[in-house]
Design a protein around this motif. Sequence first.
Motif, PDB file in Angstrom:
ATOM      1  N   SER A 179       0.975  -1.333   0.028  1.00  0.00           N
ATOM      2  CA  SER A 179       0.062   0.021  -0.139  1.00  0.00           C
ATOM      3  C   SER A 179       0.785   1.141   0.120  1.00  0.00           C
ATOM      4  CB  SER A 179      -1.028  -0.033   1.169  1.00  0.00           C
ATOM      5  OG  SER A 179      -0.222  -0.118   2.318  1.00  0.00           O
ATOM      6  N   THR A 200      -3.191  12.073 -14.243  1.00  0.00           N
ATOM      7  CA  THR A 200      -3.059  10.792 -13.917  1.00  0.00           C
ATOM      8  C   THR A 200      -1.507  10.525 -13.838  1.00  0.00           C
ATOM      9  OG1 THR A 200      -3.150   9.765 -16.026  1.00  0.00           O
ATOM     10  CG2 THR A 200      -5.134   9.982 -14.597  1.00  0.00           C
ATOM     11  N   ALA A 241      -0.752   0.677 -10.401  1.00  0.00           N
ATOM     12  CA  ALA A 241      -1.995   1.515 -10.066  1.00  0.00           C
ATOM     13  C   ALA A 241      -1.773   2.949 -10.889  1.00  0.00           C
ATOM     14  CB  ALA A 241      -2.084   1.959  -8.416  1.00  0.00           C
ATOM     15  N   THR A 242      -2.850   3.544 -10.819  1.00  0.00           N
ATOM     16  CA  THR A 242      -2.917   4.752 -11.508  1.00  0.00           C
ATOM     17  C   THR A 242      -3.274   5.921 -10.499  1.00  0.00           C
ATOM     18  OG1 THR A 242      -3.690   3.821 -13.720  1.00  0.00           O
ATOM     19  CG2 THR A 242      -4.079   6.257 -13.325  1.00  0.00           C
ATOM     20  N   VAL A 243      -2.189   6.747 -10.251  1.00  0.00           N
ATOM     21  CA  VAL A 243      -2.406   7.665  -9.090  1.00  0.00           C
ATOM     22  C   VAL A 243      -3.381   8.946 -10.152  1.00  0.00           C
ATOM     23  CG1 VAL A 243      -1.395   9.466  -7.669  1.00  0.00           C
ATOM     24  CG2 VAL A 243      -0.224   7.249  -8.151  1.00  0.00           C
ATOM     25  N   THR A 266      -4.558   9.913  -1.680  1.00  0.00           N
ATOM     26  CA  THR A 266      -5.150   8.587  -1.782  1.00  0.00           C
ATOM     27  C   THR A 266      -4.358   7.527  -1.572  1.00  0.00           C
ATOM     28  OG1 THR A 266      -6.478   9.937  -3.593  1.00  0.00           O
ATOM     29  CG2 THR A 266      -6.985   7.385  -3.219  1.00  0.00           C
ATOM     30  N   ARG A 267      -5.087   6.658  -0.826  1.00  0.00           N
ATOM     31  CA  ARG A 267      -4.162   5.200  -0.773  1.00  0.00           C
ATOM     32  C   ARG A 267      -4.480   4.236  -1.706  1.00  0.00           C
ATOM     33  NH1 ARG A 267      -5.257   0.144   2.904  1.00  0.00           N
ATOM     34  NH2 ARG A 267      -3.467  -0.386   3.700  1.00  0.00           N
ATOM     35  N   TYR A 268      -3.320   3.752  -2.269  1.00  0.00           N
ATOM     36  CA  TYR A 268      -3.722   2.862  -3.316  1.00  0.00           C
ATOM     37  C   TYR A 268      -2.982   1.310  -2.860  1.00  0.00           C
ATOM     38  CZ  TYR A 268      -4.504   6.693  -6.172  1.00  0.00           C
ATOM     39  OH  TYR A 268      -4.567   8.103  -6.570  1.00  0.00           O
ATOM     40  N   THR A 269      -3.482   0.306  -3.140  1.00  0.00           N
ATOM     41  CA  THR A 269      -3.050  -1.251  -2.733  1.00  0.00           C
ATOM     42  C   THR A 269      -3.071  -2.215  -3.856  1.00  0.00           C
ATOM     43  OG1 THR A 269      -5.387  -1.960  -2.045  1.00  0.00           O
ATOM     44  CG2 THR A 269      -4.736  -0.495  -0.435  1.00  0.00           C
TER      45      THR A 269
END
Length: 830
Positions: free
Chosen positions: A141, A150, A171-173, A179-182
């Motif tokens: 994460s 993006t 992942a796409t920020v 924001t949390r990406y996992t």
Amino acid sequence: MSRSRVSVAVLVGGALLVAPQAGQAAVQDYTVTVDVNAHGADIADTMYGVFFEDINRAADGGLYAELVQNRSFEYDTADNAAYTPLTGWAPRAGNPQVVDDDGRLNAHNRRYLRLPLPGGIINAGYNSGIVVEKGRKYDFSVWARTDRATTPLTATLTDPAGTQLAAPVRATVRGAAWTRYTGTFTAQTAAITGRLLVEGGGVGTLALDMVSLFPKDTYRNRPNGMRRDLAEKIAALHPEFVRFPGGCLVNTGSHYGYDAPNWERRRSYQWKDTIGPVEQRSTNANFWGYNQSYGIGYYEYFQFAEDIGAMALPVVPALVTGCGQNRATDDPALLQRHVQDTLDLIEFANGPADSTWGRKRAEMGHPEPFGLTHLAVGNEENLPDAYFERFVRFRAAIEARYPEVTVVGNAGPDDSGATFDRLWQLNTDAGVDLVDEHYYNSPTWFLQNNERYDSYDRAGPKVFLGEYASQDNRFYNALTEAAYLTGLERNADVVRLASYAPLLSNEDYVQWRPDLIWFNNRASWGSASYEVQRLFMNNVGDHVVPSTATGTPSQEDRPISGAVGLSTWGTAAAYDDVRVSTPDGTELFADDFSGTDADWTNIAGRGSWAVTGGAYVQSDTAAENTMVMAGDTAWQDYDLGVKATKLSGREGFLLGFGVKDSGNYYWWNLGGWNNTQSAVEKAEGGGKSTLVADGTAVETGRQYDLRVRIRGRTVTLFLDGQKWGEFTDTQKVEPFRQVVTRDTRTGELVVKVVNAQADSARTTVNLDGAGAVDRSAKVTTLQGDPNDVNTQYTTPIAPRESSVNVATTFTYTFPPYSVTFIRVKTRSSS
């Protein structure tokens, strides 16, 4: 070399004993008589527990299962001179920078990484790298934001050469909001030096924080959970309580700032900083010299205690320092805030889910109360009156609102002395229920002090032995601890809780030894002391069954003998006019340092000693225990005189006598413990115990006249011509100890025998009053060479199970250097 062919020297009671080779051991005869139908002290359900403190990297990089080091870029030189905000990280591409500005993740998590794109950064975890096991899953994460619409983000598990160990997580920020990406890795290849690579593509700038990698297989599969093997080893002890979070972590606040803002990394340990979402928790400077993330916080401590069936026993600061510091905070408003924080802690643990702090617990996933029953205020304070003045404020507030919670006091940092005596007096006069004692002593001390609690007031406060250990990790240390535990159990009406300390040590970050459980990234193993603790903690019994044992024949008392020594501890000092003479005045040795120091040997190998200006000067104020030695180790019945002047530094003088070598001596420690007290300490096998103490401090620049008179085993000490103290060292070392308890659930007597000597112990066991016994009894034995040490690769000290035929009277030979438990099922004759 086979262990059966090795002779081992062990220091016992000041005499060097040699363990005979296998097959050559002598036999001592003993008798143990058990009054089967008598009922001794009831043993509390809380008798044995564990004490967790984040020392030796016990939390981050240890019990806390997070695999990324410095995941939030909060490391700082203020915490450790070797740290930077990028410690643990290396650029893979671009020029990443750690910043602290208004773009931060939140007020408590202030620093983040600014990564120019395209770019990447890689983390090697703790020790030598991240351990990746084939087929296992790992949860990734990260909190991220971008200055573009993006930005592609890729996380990869690799080895040092860059070979992928699992399919990447992608992942796409999106956008400028954090924001949390996992994602989850499934390892396709194993590695013990793994790396986590995080990369951003395209152009612009990517911001990263809280980069995390967790094994999915945590203890009880809890998110943000505990490393499974370490948690399982703790659980295997079946502890009845968990004392946390310290220790010296708790009460060092005036050094770090009791009232500093809760985002300040040098704030004292405060429970409210450690709860809530992990990305919103503060990070902090650890008392032991590194950064701590608070990933394990109070919620996790309570949950872990619940998971292993133990009572949670938190310790909160009393606003008086200990652990070698001596400051008290006098701000009434600040004291009241900490009292209120403690009341809030109890509400967090026990309050309903609709209360202010109970709601926070429920939001974290535990709507039911944890059921807190005990709470300790303070830890090892050196200012007893200042501590107790504040303690009673906490206690009164807690008892007024939560009368069901037991408030635990303490007795300072040692087993005896002025601070210890004063705190016990204050606790007793105030009717405190439990008093927390701490001591780390030599193996001999533990053999000499089995009867310590025999004379404690049965009507006074009960004892919580919150920290103790024999000062090494050899099996001989564990044997002496086992012998001591028989005394704790015999006095179970006084000693209600006991926990060995410290609990954990990362082998690459050792700050304190001994330790119960050792580990690295790949494995964990219990020390010899762990095996002793596990044996006792899994065979406690419900009450003591009175028993007696014959003792070991003692050798004739020998006079104290040895050379003389000079030493310092964090101090520069000058010594002059050293003179040693017999009682009739015959000179044995004299040195006025008008020449060289040829008569002196630096047995410690530390410090900077030189003859300067007609004195012997040790000038290194950072060096600790700089012992130099002169004379004959056979000297006895002598007078020692020396003149001493403190030049600078934090302590005073160390004058040695009865010196055998660097690990075996007596010394007069004047101005010790940061110049707060003085004592005579006895060192044996590297461990020390205190024989006599008071509150003498040492002035800088003043010359002191020190005199020591040794007659037989009696020592008298004179400071500037006045008698300072006297002691006679006659405590007996008894290597054969036993206690018997009853397990009412199984109907068994548990006969517990420790034989901490080179001789076998042929023992007649009389079960007086037993009408009959089951013929076969289960035997569990720990036995080995006294110098055995358990390691990752070999565990010579491990339990062996067998059986023995028994009767109402039977004979059993306990092997040399052994701990043996025999479970005998009896039927009363009445």
